[in-house]
Design a protein around this motif. Structure first.
Motif, PDB file in Angstrom:
ATOM      1  N   ARG A 166      -2.568  -7.090  13.538  1.00 60.23           N
ATOM      2  CA  ARG A 166      -1.326  -7.227  14.306  1.00 60.23           C
ATOM      3  C   ARG A 166      -0.114  -7.184  13.389  1.00 60.23           C
ATOM      4  O   ARG A 166       0.946  -6.650  13.747  1.00 60.23           O
ATOM      5  N   PHE A 167      -0.246  -7.754  12.191  1.00 59.87           N
ATOM      6  CA  PHE A 167       0.840  -7.709  11.218  1.00 59.87           C
ATOM      7  C   PHE A 167       1.161  -6.268  10.833  1.00 59.87           C
ATOM      8  O   PHE A 167       2.340  -5.876  10.789  1.00 59.87           O
ATOM      9  N   ALA A 168       0.143  -5.482  10.570  1.00 59.51           N
ATOM     10  CA  ALA A 168       0.358  -4.082  10.203  1.00 59.51           C
ATOM     11  C   ALA A 168       1.108  -3.346  11.306  1.00 59.51           C
ATOM     12  O   ALA A 168       2.041  -2.572  11.040  1.00 59.51           O
ATOM     13  N   SER A 169       0.728  -3.606  12.543  1.00 58.81           N
ATOM     14  CA  SER A 169       1.420  -2.979  13.673  1.00 58.81           C
ATOM     15  C   SER A 169       2.858  -3.465  13.781  1.00 58.81           C
ATOM     16  O   SER A 169       3.773  -2.680  14.058  1.00 58.81           O
ATOM     17  N   ALA A 170       3.080  -4.760  13.548  1.00 60.63           N
ATOM     18  CA  ALA A 170       4.415  -5.342  13.683  1.00 60.63           C
ATOM     19  C   ALA A 170       5.407  -4.748  12.693  1.00 60.63           C
ATOM     20  O   ALA A 170       6.603  -4.651  12.980  1.00 60.63           O
ATOM     21  N   VAL A 171       4.919  -4.368  11.497  1.00 58.96           N
ATOM     22  CA  VAL A 171       5.820  -3.810  10.483  1.00 58.96           C
ATOM     23  C   VAL A 171       5.830  -2.281  10.517  1.00 58.96           C
ATOM     24  O   VAL A 171       6.352  -1.643   9.603  1.00 58.96           O
ATOM     25  N   GLY A 172       5.254  -1.698  11.580  1.00 60.47           N
ATOM     26  CA  GLY A 172       5.449  -0.271  11.820  1.00 60.47           C
ATOM     27  C   GLY A 172       4.342   0.661  11.395  1.00 60.47           C
ATOM     28  O   GLY A 172       4.575   1.867  11.272  1.00 60.47           O
ATOM     29  N   PHE A 173       3.115   0.156  11.203  1.00 62.02           N
ATOM     30  CA  PHE A 173       2.017   1.010  10.772  1.00 62.02           C
ATOM     31  C   PHE A 173       0.955   1.106  11.864  1.00 62.02           C
ATOM     32  O   PHE A 173       0.822   0.223  12.711  1.00 62.02           O
ATOM     33  N   SER A 174       0.189   2.185  11.826  1.00 59.21           N
ATOM     34  CA  SER A 174      -0.838   2.409  12.842  1.00 59.21           C
ATOM     35  C   SER A 174      -2.001   1.445  12.703  1.00 59.21           C
ATOM     36  O   SER A 174      -2.749   1.226  13.658  1.00 59.21           O
ATOM     37  N   GLY A 175      -2.173   0.880  11.544  1.00 60.47           N
ATOM     38  CA  GLY A 175      -3.250  -0.060  11.307  1.00 60.47           C
ATOM     39  C   GLY A 175      -3.232  -0.514   9.861  1.00 60.47           C
ATOM     40  O   GLY A 175      -2.362  -0.104   9.071  1.00 60.47           O
ATOM     41  N   TYR A 176      -4.201  -1.345   9.479  1.00 60.19           N
ATOM     42  CA  TYR A 176      -4.205  -1.868   8.122  1.00 60.19           C
ATOM     43  C   TYR A 176      -4.395  -0.780   7.068  1.00 60.19           C
ATOM     44  O   TYR A 176      -3.741  -0.836   6.015  1.00 60.19           O
ATOM     45  N   PRO A 177      -5.265   0.232   7.285  1.00 59.72           N
ATOM     46  CA  PRO A 177      -5.398   1.275   6.256  1.00 59.72           C
ATOM     47  C   PRO A 177      -4.067   1.953   5.921  1.00 59.72           C
ATOM     48  O   PRO A 177      -3.777   2.208   4.747  1.00 59.72           O
ATOM     49  N   ALA A 178      -3.263   2.242   6.926  1.00 53.55           N
ATOM     50  CA  ALA A 178      -1.969   2.883   6.665  1.00 53.55           C
ATOM     51  C   ALA A 178      -1.031   1.940   5.913  1.00 53.55           C
ATOM     52  O   ALA A 178      -0.317   2.349   4.992  1.00 53.55           O
ATOM     53  N   LEU A 179      -1.056   0.657   6.286  1.00 55.61           N
ATOM     54  CA  LEU A 179      -0.234  -0.321   5.570  1.00 55.61           C
ATOM     55  C   LEU A 179      -0.699  -0.443   4.125  1.00 55.61           C
ATOM     56  O   LEU A 179       0.123  -0.470   3.203  1.00 55.61           O
ATOM     57  N   ARG A 180      -1.994  -0.514   3.918  1.00 60.77           N
ATOM     58  CA  ARG A 180      -2.511  -0.676   2.553  1.00 60.77           C
ATOM     59  C   ARG A 180      -2.142   0.519   1.687  1.00 60.77           C
ATOM     60  O   ARG A 180      -1.823   0.358   0.498  1.00 60.77           O
ATOM     61  N   GLU A 181      -2.158   1.700   2.256  1.00 59.83           N
ATOM     62  CA  GLU A 181      -1.771   2.882   1.491  1.00 59.83           C
ATOM     63  C   GLU A 181      -0.328   2.758   1.004  1.00 59.83           C
ATOM     64  O   GLU A 181      -0.009   3.080  -0.144  1.00 59.83           O
ATOM     65  N   ARG A 182       0.544   2.264   1.874  1.00 65.31           N
ATOM     66  CA  ARG A 182       1.940   2.083   1.485  1.00 65.31           C
ATOM     67  C   ARG A 182       2.071   0.975   0.443  1.00 65.31           C
ATOM     68  O   ARG A 182       2.834   1.109  -0.535  1.00 65.31           O
ATOM     69  N   LEU A 183       1.337  -0.097   0.607  1.00 68.17           N
ATOM     70  CA  LEU A 183       1.382  -1.191  -0.360  1.00 68.17           C
ATOM     71  C   LEU A 183       0.908  -0.729  -1.736  1.00 68.17           C
ATOM     72  O   LEU A 183       1.461  -1.119  -2.769  1.00 68.17           O
ATOM     73  N   GLN A 184      -0.118   0.090  -1.752  1.00 68.23           N
ATOM     74  CA  GLN A 184      -0.633   0.589  -3.035  1.00 68.23           C
ATOM     75  C   GLN A 184       0.398   1.454  -3.735  1.00 68.23           C
ATOM     76  O   GLN A 184       0.556   1.392  -4.958  1.00 68.23           O
ATOM     77  N   ALA A 185       1.129   2.263  -2.967  1.00 70.03           N
ATOM     78  CA  ALA A 185       2.174   3.082  -3.567  1.00 70.03           C
ATOM     79  C   ALA A 185       3.276   2.213  -4.172  1.00 70.03           C
ATOM     80  O   ALA A 185       3.779   2.488  -5.264  1.00 70.03           O
ATOM     81  N   ILE A 186       3.641   1.151  -3.461  1.00 67.59           N
ATOM     82  CA  ILE A 186       4.665   0.241  -3.978  1.00 67.59           C
ATOM     83  C   ILE A 186       4.176  -0.481  -5.226  1.00 67.59           C
ATOM     84  O   ILE A 186       4.921  -0.690  -6.192  1.00 67.59           O
ATOM     85  N   ALA A 187       2.891  -0.855  -5.237  1.00 63.54           N
ATOM     86  CA  ALA A 187       2.339  -1.599  -6.374  1.00 63.54           C
ATOM     87  C   ALA A 187       2.279  -0.771  -7.643  1.00 63.54           C
ATOM     88  O   ALA A 187       2.248  -1.318  -8.749  1.00 63.54           O
ATOM     89  N   LEU A 188       2.288   0.553  -7.524  1.00 61.40           N
ATOM     90  CA  LEU A 188       2.143   1.410  -8.699  1.00 61.40           C
ATOM     91  C   LEU A 188       3.224   1.167  -9.738  1.00 61.40           C
ATOM     92  O   LEU A 188       2.962   1.194 -10.936  1.00 61.40           O
ATOM     93  N   SER A 189       4.445   0.943  -9.270  1.00 65.11           N
ATOM     94  CA  SER A 189       5.534   0.776 -10.228  1.00 65.11           C
ATOM     95  C   SER A 189       5.320  -0.442 -11.107  1.00 65.11           C
ATOM     96  O   SER A 189       5.691  -0.452 -12.277  1.00 65.11           O
TER      97      SER A 189
END
Length: 304
Positions: free
Chosen positions: A79-102
């Protein structure tokens, strides 16, 4: 659970994929920007806080591990992933991983504050916005005068908003002869609102903080249908509640912690109380003087 070594390995794999890190802003700043927009529940804020504080590891956790670390259920993460605008946790995690790279790639450390300091910073910003609004105090003064003349004056605050309504009503009773506080919704509130109008009341002051209760909206509509005018202190200038109010004072709430903080709404309340005292100075002086004498007689307060 993923180890830091596994996390770095996965990060290396992502660099060759379709998701590239955004290096224009620090990781925690990008996360806060992502999470500050939506109105999150307390449980969802716990997830957001964990991600902000542990991004380099949390970005590579499974949904099971993230739920365990944040102390919530797996459906809560979804539900959190949906609330912040993602289709599900996998899509959110992909974005989080990109942010973590820096961070994992050794990006320059940002000048970051801890979550408590960030919460204070956000409230300072809310107060600065309110200060700018007070540059033209005419509406506050006019509504304060109207509330002062309404006898009885009804104050409504349901659920989380009850504490703000209680603060206002407690202070208003020192300077106003008949203040009626409503902290229960449903038919109890409807009866009280109708009785207030029949007794000669003209205004309702309503508090509506997130998460906005349906019963608050219903009570405001009942007040309007009974002939009461409505002044509303809330966090949104637009929406169903503001549409029903005669006057809306929109003040920001602090949303950096699990539960909201209300520095700006409290100052807004105090400003209306000040306007009420100025509206009838003779009555104010007489009531405050009488109260102080009574308090001294019965020793309400400790001596300094």
């Amino acid at each position: 659970m993923s180890s830091p070594q596994q996390a770095r390995a996965q990060a290396s794999a992502i660099t060759s994929g379709r998701t590239a890190p955004d290096t224009d802003a620090a990781p925690t700043s990008r996360l806060r920007e992502m999470f500050d927009g939506p109105r999150l529940s307390p449980g969802q804020r716990r997830i957001a806080q964990y991600l902000i504080e542990n991004i380099t590891e949390a970005a590579f956790l499974s949904i099971t591990d993230l739920a365990e670390r944040a102390g919530v259920s797996q459906p809560s993460v979804t539900r959190f992933a949906s609330a912040v605008g993602f289709s599900g946790y996998p899509a959110l995690r992909e974005r989080l991983q990109a942010i973590a790279l820096s961070t994992l790639a050794g990006a320059p450390a940002e000048n970051r504050s801890n979550e408590l300091q960030s919460a204070v910073d956000a409230e300072i910003e809310n107060l600065e916005n309110l200060r700018r609004d007070f540059a033209d105090p005419d509406q506050v003064i006019a509504v304060g005068r109207a509330l002062s003349r309404s006898t009885p004056l009804t104050v409504l605050g349901l659920r989380i908003s009850a504490s703000l309504a209680e603060y206002f009503a407690y202070a208003a009773r020192r300077i106003h002869p008949d203040v009626r506080l409503l902290t229960r919704g449903g038919s109890v509130a409807y009866d009280a609102l109708l009785q207030s109008r029949e007794a000669g009341g003209t205004w309702l002051l309503a508090f509506a903080m997130p998460r906005h209760a349906q019963e608050t909206l219903t009570a405001v509509r009942v007040a309007r249908s009974a002939g009461l005018r409505v002044a509303l202190i809330t966090d949104l200038a637009l929406g169903p509640l503001a549409d029903e109010a005669d006057v809306t004072f929109a003040t920001g709430t602090g949303s950096r912690l699990v539960f909201d903080s209300y520095a700006a709404p409290v100052v807004m309340s105090a400003a209306l109380l000040q306007a009420m005292t100025d509206a009838d100075p003779e009555r104010t002086h007489a009531r405050l003087e009488e109260y102080e004498q009574f308090a001294d007689q019965h020793q309400f307060f400790l001596k300094d």
